[in-house]
Design a protein around this motif. Structure first.
Motif, PDB file in Angstrom:
ATOM      1  N   LEU A   1      63.277  13.378  25.606  1.00 25.71           N
ATOM      2  CA  LEU A   1      63.594  14.573  24.832  1.00 25.71           C
ATOM      3  C   LEU A   1      62.320  15.386  24.588  1.00 25.71           C
ATOM      4  N   GLY A   2      61.232  14.684  24.252  1.00 30.78           N
ATOM      5  CA  GLY A   2      59.957  15.362  24.019  1.00 30.78           C
ATOM      6  C   GLY A   2      59.427  16.059  25.262  1.00 30.78           C
ATOM      7  N   VAL A   3      59.556  15.412  26.418  1.00 36.29           N
ATOM      8  CA  VAL A   3      59.117  16.016  27.685  1.00 36.29           C
ATOM      9  C   VAL A   3      59.928  17.281  27.955  1.00 36.29           C
ATOM     10  N   ARG A   4      61.226  17.193  27.771  1.00 33.89           N
ATOM     11  CA  ARG A   4      62.095  18.362  27.976  1.00 33.89           C
ATOM     12  C   ARG A   4      61.682  19.502  27.035  1.00 33.89           C
TER      13      ARG A   4
ATOM     14  N   LEU B   1      54.538  13.150  18.736  1.00 34.70           N
ATOM     15  CA  LEU B   1      55.110  11.804  18.807  1.00 34.70           C
ATOM     16  C   LEU B   1      54.198  10.883  18.011  1.00 34.70           C
ATOM     17  N   VAL B   2      54.701  10.356  16.911  1.00 34.09           N
ATOM     18  CA  VAL B   2      53.939   9.417  16.085  1.00 34.09           C
ATOM     19  C   VAL B   2      54.539   8.046  16.329  1.00 34.09           C
TER      20      VAL B   2
ATOM     21  N   GLU C   1      49.502   7.891  28.949  1.00 32.59           N
ATOM     22  CA  GLU C   1      48.881   8.630  30.051  1.00 32.59           C
ATOM     23  C   GLU C   1      49.725   9.829  30.466  1.00 32.59           C
ATOM     24  N   SER C   2      51.040   9.655  30.514  1.00 32.71           N
ATOM     25  CA  SER C   2      51.916  10.766  30.900  1.00 32.71           C
ATOM     26  C   SER C   2      51.812  11.915  29.909  1.00 32.71           C
ATOM     27  N   ILE C   3      51.815  11.592  28.636  1.00 34.61           N
ATOM     28  CA  ILE C   3      51.809  12.632  27.612  1.00 34.61           C
ATOM     29  C   ILE C   3      50.472  13.382  27.591  1.00 34.61           C
ATOM     30  N   LYS C   4      49.374  12.698  27.939  1.00 31.43           N
ATOM     31  CA  LYS C   4      48.075  13.388  28.029  1.00 31.43           C
ATOM     32  C   LYS C   4      48.159  14.578  28.970  1.00 31.43           C
TER      33      LYS C   4
END
Length: 179
Positions: free
Chosen positions: A26-29, A39-40, A52-55
């Motif tokens: 959901l966050g990626v979208r 995202l905590v 790593e993906s979120i970086k």
């Protein structure tokens, strides 16, 4: 920021796999559509692939952790649990500030239910967070054993139910798939 006219409260719970994965998806979208996502993560201090993906999605999607690396909760002694509780309370205050000051469009509190179950944050504190949510922010809460009071406040509750899992055949958690 602020494209949401109405944000809702979502909960991903249950004993099945996929709660964090759904929340991160959901966050990626949302980040891909220009939303500012926080995202905590609670009770997660080791490496996971989403770090790593979120970086790669920063600054639109940022991950926050407040805990130093240590073992699972049930392996900690009393002083380590007390230290962890202080770290969890710092994460809680961060989330409350993000809500009260409208610092993001989507706030994901990953494994917050585990923090409640382990008495590191109270159910009442999480209900206070829900009350502090601005109308234009999406709030996503994950973890097993969601209290009924939180279910009642949520707009969407999805239960991940395990029907079959390869762990039962001795397959250990795999990097990139389970973490």
């Amino acid at each position: 920021m602020g494209k949401l006219t109405r944000g809702y409260i979502q909960v991903y719970t249950g004993n099945g796999k996929g709660k964090t994965t759904a929340a991160v998806g959901l966050g990626v979208r949302a980040a891909g559509d220009g939303y500012n996502v926080f995202l905590v993560q609670f009770l997660k201090s080791g490496f996971t692939g989403e770090l790593e993906s979120i970086k790669k999605l920063e600054p639109d999607f940022r991950i926050f952790r407040f805990e130093k690396k240590r073992g699972f909760f049930w392996t900690l002694n009393d002083s380590e649990k007390a230290e962890l509780k202080k770290e969890i309370q710092a994460a809680y205050r961060f989330c409350l500030d993000a809500l009260e000051n409208n610092k993001c469009d989507v706030l994901i509190m990953d494994e917050i239910m585990g923090a409640i179950s382990n008495e590191l944050v109270s159910k009442e504190q999480v209900l206070q967070l829900i009350e502090a949510k601005p109308d234009n922010m999406e709030l996503v809460l994950t973890g097993r054993n969601v209290p009924e009071e939180i279910v009642n406040k949520a707009d969407l509750v999805t239960e991940m139910r395990e029907i079959k899992h390869y762990f039962e055949k001795g397959v250990p958690a795999r990097e990139g798939i389970e973490y």
